[in-house]
Motif scaffolding. Structure first.
Motif: not given
Length: 373
Positions: A21, A26, A49, A56-57, A60, A355, A358-359, A362
């Motif tokens: 990372r 992207t 992600a 990240v959405t 993205s 994480e 974060r996922a 996303a």
């Protein structure tokens, strides 16, 4: 010959996959050289992600005009750079009938019985798709219209659909040759013409196919010709004919004769040490490598990770897959259930939960829960 340990090979792959990372945008993500598979719910988005340092959405991938979703390798949907579509299409032209049949996978027997060259079947279907899909239309509507233009031998009765339609894998393999893409983020699946459809070419381009094999080896090497053939869906015998020997170096890994692009040897010899936690979705490019015994030598654990149907995601901790995870959406909440194969350190559990958040972001969820099984 260079002798490489399993740990060294995994460290190399993790770095090549971008799982450290390091802030890549992207469009610049190296893995887009091969494509990001998007066969299950938000698979490509979650793979992104796991690799991007920035946010990240849900938009993205689908809102990036530089990317396009198409059926490509093995007939699976992948996000690719629009600029790469011409070469990608050339790489998907079969090298001959044996190659075309191998790519048909489970429908080889039925298409053999059609009494036609597999290459001819593929491109007749592509022409029907090109003629039919001149505007956005659902996959079902497109399939119905395409089927009417093709000989009956190209179709089969489908119990789930309750109708006769063109073979699924045949349609997937022919669609890009027909100048057609998938509408990203649409349900049901929707087909649409590419902005630049180009001309239908039936001429094999061995160099383009060889470059795909070389890219597979870059990200998932050292690996064998059979491993690389498995990624493209081709037969090993076909791959052997165009194997880019002059650009590869032979390496011994886990007692096997494997290969790596020569220009990646320095990276293999001194890869950065894997660190941190990543939640890899089902069908992530890292777990899609064909030599799964290198990733997870324990057969019991491997059975938990790679199932015939409904595979979970993989929990990657400091370079090793140490567990699995699944999600369940209930209203606006996304619940993660994580199963670790061995007890994890508190810091790793905390990182896993970070994480998961974060996922979830996303995928567009703000309310999350993490359950440890």
């Amino acid at each position: 010959m260079l002798d490489v340990s399993r740990e060294q090979a995994l460290a190399y792959r993790i770095a090549e996959h971008g799982l450290h990372r390091e802030g890549t945008g992207t469009h610049e993500l190296p893995l887009l050289d091969l494509g990001l598979q998007d066969s299950m719910r938000d698979t490509a988005l979650l793979s992104l992600a796991a690799r991007r340092s920035g946010p990240v959405t849900p938009e993205s991938l689908v809102d990036d005009p530089r990317l396009v979703l198409v059926w490509s390798h093995r007939g699976a949907p992948h996000f690719h750079r629009r600029a790469d579509i011409a070469e990608l299409t050339a790489s998907l032209v079969p090298l001959g009938d044996a190659d075309a049949l191998a790519r048909m996978v489970w429908q080889q027997k039925e298409l053999r019985e059609a009494g036609r060259s597999a290459v001819d079947i593929l491109f007749e279907t592509a022409r029907a798709i090109r003629k039919t899909v001149t505007r956005p239309m659902t996959k079902g509507a497109a399939s119905t219209a395409i089927t009417k233009l093709l000989p009956p031998a190209f179709s089969r009765w489908c119990r789930p659909c309750g109708t006769t339609h063109v073979h699924e894998q045949l349609m997937r393999l022919a669609t890009l040759h027909g100048g057609v893409r998938l509408e990203a983020g649409q349900s049901p699946a929707t087909l649409a013409p590419l902005a630049d459809r180009g001309r239908l070419s039936t001429r094999p381009v061995p160099d383009a196919v060889a470059r795909v094999l070389e890219r597979y080896l870059r990200f998932n090497g050292p690996a064998t010709p059979g491993d690389a053939a498995g990624f493209t869906g081709s037969a090993r015998a076909c791959v052997t004919e165009i194997w880019p020997t002059e650009r590869l170096t032979e390496v011994r890994l886990a007692g096997r004769r494997t290969f790596l692009p020569t220009d990646r040897l320095p990276a293999l010899e001194n890869p950065p040490t894997p660190a941190g936690v990543r939640l890899l979705p089902p069908l992530d490019p890292f777990t899609q490598c064909r030599d799964k015994a290198v990733l997870v030598p324990d057969k019991g654990r491997a059975k938990e990770i790679w199932k015939i149907l409904g595979s979970p995601g993989a929990l990657l901790v400091d370079g090793e897959i140490l567990g699995i995870w699944r999600t369940k959406a209930t209203g606006k909440r996304l619940t993660f259930t994580v199963t670790a194969f061995d007890p994890l350190r508190r810091a790793d559990r905390d990182a896993t939960e970070a994480e998961a958040a974060r996922a979830a972001t996303a995928r567009g969820y703000r309310d999350i829960a993490v359950n440890w099984a």
